[in-house]
Write an enzyme that holds these catalytic residues in place. Structure first.
Site, PDB file in Angstrom:
ATOM      1  N   LEU A  15     -22.114  19.768 -22.580  1.00  0.00           N
ATOM      2  CA  LEU A  15     -22.025  18.272 -22.277  1.00  0.00           C
ATOM      3  C   LEU A  15     -20.984  17.902 -21.537  1.00  0.00           C
ATOM      4  O   LEU A  15     -21.095  16.577 -21.198  1.00  0.00           O
ATOM      5  CB  LEU A  15     -22.564  17.626 -23.354  1.00  0.00           C
ATOM      6  N   LEU A 155     -27.387   8.572 -17.946  1.00  0.00           N
ATOM      7  CA  LEU A 155     -27.267  10.183 -18.027  1.00  0.00           C
ATOM      8  C   LEU A 155     -26.798  10.681 -19.190  1.00  0.00           C
ATOM      9  O   LEU A 155     -25.939  10.474 -20.058  1.00  0.00           O
ATOM     10  CB  LEU A 155     -25.924  10.630 -16.892  1.00  0.00           C
ATOM     11  N   SER A 156     -27.517  11.865 -19.567  1.00  0.00           N
ATOM     12  CA  SER A 156     -27.349  12.630 -20.835  1.00  0.00           C
ATOM     13  C   SER A 156     -27.276  11.779 -22.090  1.00  0.00           C
ATOM     14  O   SER A 156     -28.363  11.140 -22.550  1.00  0.00           O
ATOM     15  CB  SER A 156     -26.023  13.493 -20.678  1.00  0.00           C
ATOM     16  N   ALA A 157     -26.011  11.698 -22.818  1.00  0.00           N
ATOM     17  CA  ALA A 157     -26.064  10.860 -24.189  1.00  0.00           C
ATOM     18  C   ALA A 157     -26.369   9.404 -23.563  1.00  0.00           C
ATOM     19  O   ALA A 157     -26.661   8.588 -24.425  1.00  0.00           O
ATOM     20  CB  ALA A 157     -24.665  10.902 -24.459  1.00  0.00           C
TER      21      ALA A 157
END
Length: 487
Positions: A15, A155-157
């Site tokens: 990540l 985005l993502s987290a």
């Protein structure tokens, strides 16, 4: 490779979205003034139990009553990274809205991840979620934003936190976008985060929906309209998360998990729409073939192009453009526009196609003075007839079109169903199957830190050795994407 968004040892490779800048360090921008036209920091924005920093952007001269977008960065990123690379400021300028960029730090999480997995930080009235709510209240007061048009993306987290915020505050957010992210309240502890990222949780749509409904008990709607973005080759947040997100939000809306319509967009993207009872998209799922973990961008000057490429900003399609259109920020209404009463033209078809043009035709609409023609979501022409030849196209490229009727006052009606076609000529795609090591040696990929990355798309292929293999598709000279599912 298995990584956990929020655990230092596991997140770093999977990540490590773009190498983050120091949190509010020497380069921090000064306190904001309204309509500044540049990224500004707001030093005080009320209650801040989540220990976040607030940055914001608004076009100079922004009128009151305009929308507001909250955009959350990924792990190891900063507000500045997202401001520079995500493309949101382009559409803030083009369509007139303000953007808030919350920022967390290593003081909160070792990799500066938003805490989407911590129930003491991501639930209504608590921690980081409460801090973001304070930012919204501050920005709405500062810019005179329309409270009925506040949206959140990440985005993502940051996407995991965006999903939580949609569940926590359905009274605040009219819509959201979850890019390479996870369902709302998938994990309530850090130890449960890895399982959410990499495997199915084996929950029914109703069980997923309950996680949203239980986040703000007593709320009965309206619910936010949700866009879901997912790469099919994401090995950090696995594609099953997109399916679970679809199940979650369609159940919340009380609609089918079967798509109402599908369309093929640029960048190998399939758009699946799930309509509400009025035939308006409530949930949209954008699946990008071969894309890894990151935010979909597509640098360029076209209306539907945006952003800058980099680590975990992947050149496929401009997700910010399509998300903004889904929310109706382009002025056509959510999900392509509800129009002013004129129905969508029926029978749109693509006729003759050359290397630079495509001929369109459709059925007439009673009361129409003219018709607006849209290519890949951007308006490209107007005609008084029921046919239009779109020119200036690129050879060997796929496009999508819709049309809408326009009345004598210039009001635009609902857009038609989408049609697609690929122009003739252009580059003939080739596929290569080999070990990661051989791909690097052949110049189809490159090594960085012991991992192989596809040239052009920069998709993470895993360790650079002979034990990991992939099929790479060369879609343009020197531009490769992972095509393990078929070429």
């Amino acid at each position: 490779m298995r990584h956990t968004l929020g655990t230092l040892g596991r997140v770093l490779a999977g990540l490590g979205l773009a190498v983050g800048l120091a949190f509010a360090g020497p380069g921090a921008v000064p306190a904001a003034s309204a309509d500044s036209g540049s990224l500004q920091q707001v030093s005080s924005f009320g209650s801040n139990p989540g220990n976040l920093a607030m940055y914001e952007y608004a076009p100079a001269g922004l009128a009151t009553g305009r929308p507001l977008v909250v955009a959350l960065h990924g792990c190891t990123q900063t507000a500045t990274d997202y401001y520079n690379d995500s493309g949101w400021t382009k559409y803030a300028d083009l369509w007139g809205f303000a953007v808030v960029f919350p920022q967390t730090s290593s003081a909160n999480n070792s990799l500066s991840c938003f805490s989407w997995f911590d129930s003491t930080k991501d639930t209504r009235g608590k921690g980081e979620a409460a801090s973001v709510k304070s930012m919204v209240d501050t920005a709405v007061a500062q810019y005179g934003s329309d409270r009925s048009r506040v949206y959140v993306t990440g985005l993502s987290a940051g996407a995991g936190m965006a999903a939580d915020l949609l569940a926590d505050y359905p009274d605040v957010f009219a819509g959201g976008a979850i890019d390479s992210g996870l369902p709302a309240q998938c994990a309530t502890t850090q130890s449960a985060a890895s399982s959410c990222q990499t495997s199915s949780q084996n929950l029914s749509p109703a069980q997923w929906g309950d996680k949203v409904r239980n986040s703000d008990p007593g709320w009965t709607g309206p619910w936010p309209r949700v866009a879901i973005w997912q790469g099919t080759s994401d090995y950090t947040v696995y594609p099953v998360n997109a399916t679970e997100l679809r199940d979650q939000w369609t159940d919340v809306w009380g609609i089918s998990q079967t798509a109402s319509a599908t369309a093929t967009l640029t960048g190998g993207t399939t758009q699946s729409s799930y309509n509400d009872a009025n035939g308006k998209p409530a949930v949209e799922l954008f699946s990008i073939s071969g894309m890894g973990h990151g935010l979909a961008v597509n640098p360029g000057s076209g209306t539907d192009q945006c952003g800058a490429t980099g680590a975990y900003f992947l050149n496929t399609i401009c997700s910010s453009y399509w998300t903004a259109k889904f929310w109706g920020l382009d002025g056509t209404g959510s999900g392509g526009g509800t129009g002013t009463g004129l129905p969508a033209p029926a029978g749109l078809t693509v006729g003759s196609v050359t290397d630079t043009s495509a001929a369109l035709s459709w059925q007439s609409v009673s009361g129409a003075a003219s018709y607006a023609v849209y290519r890949d979501g951007g308006r490209v022409g107007t005609t008084t007839g029921t046919g239009y030849t779109d020119t200036g196209l690129t050879a060997g490229t796929g496009y999508s079109w819709t049309v809408a009727a326009v009345d004598s006052s210039g009001n635009v009606g609902a857009q038609s169903a989408t049609v697609t076609a690929t122009t003739t000529g252009g580059y003939t795609a080739q596929c290569f199957t080999a070990s990661n090591w051989n791909h690097v040696q052949a110049g189809r990929a490159h090594d960085s830190g012991g991992y192989a990355y596809a040239n052009g798309s920069n998709q993470n292929m895993g360790l650079d050795n002979v034990f990991y293999s992939h099929t790479l598709k060369e879609t343009a000279p020197g531009y490769y994407v992972i095509a393990d599912s078929g070429c």
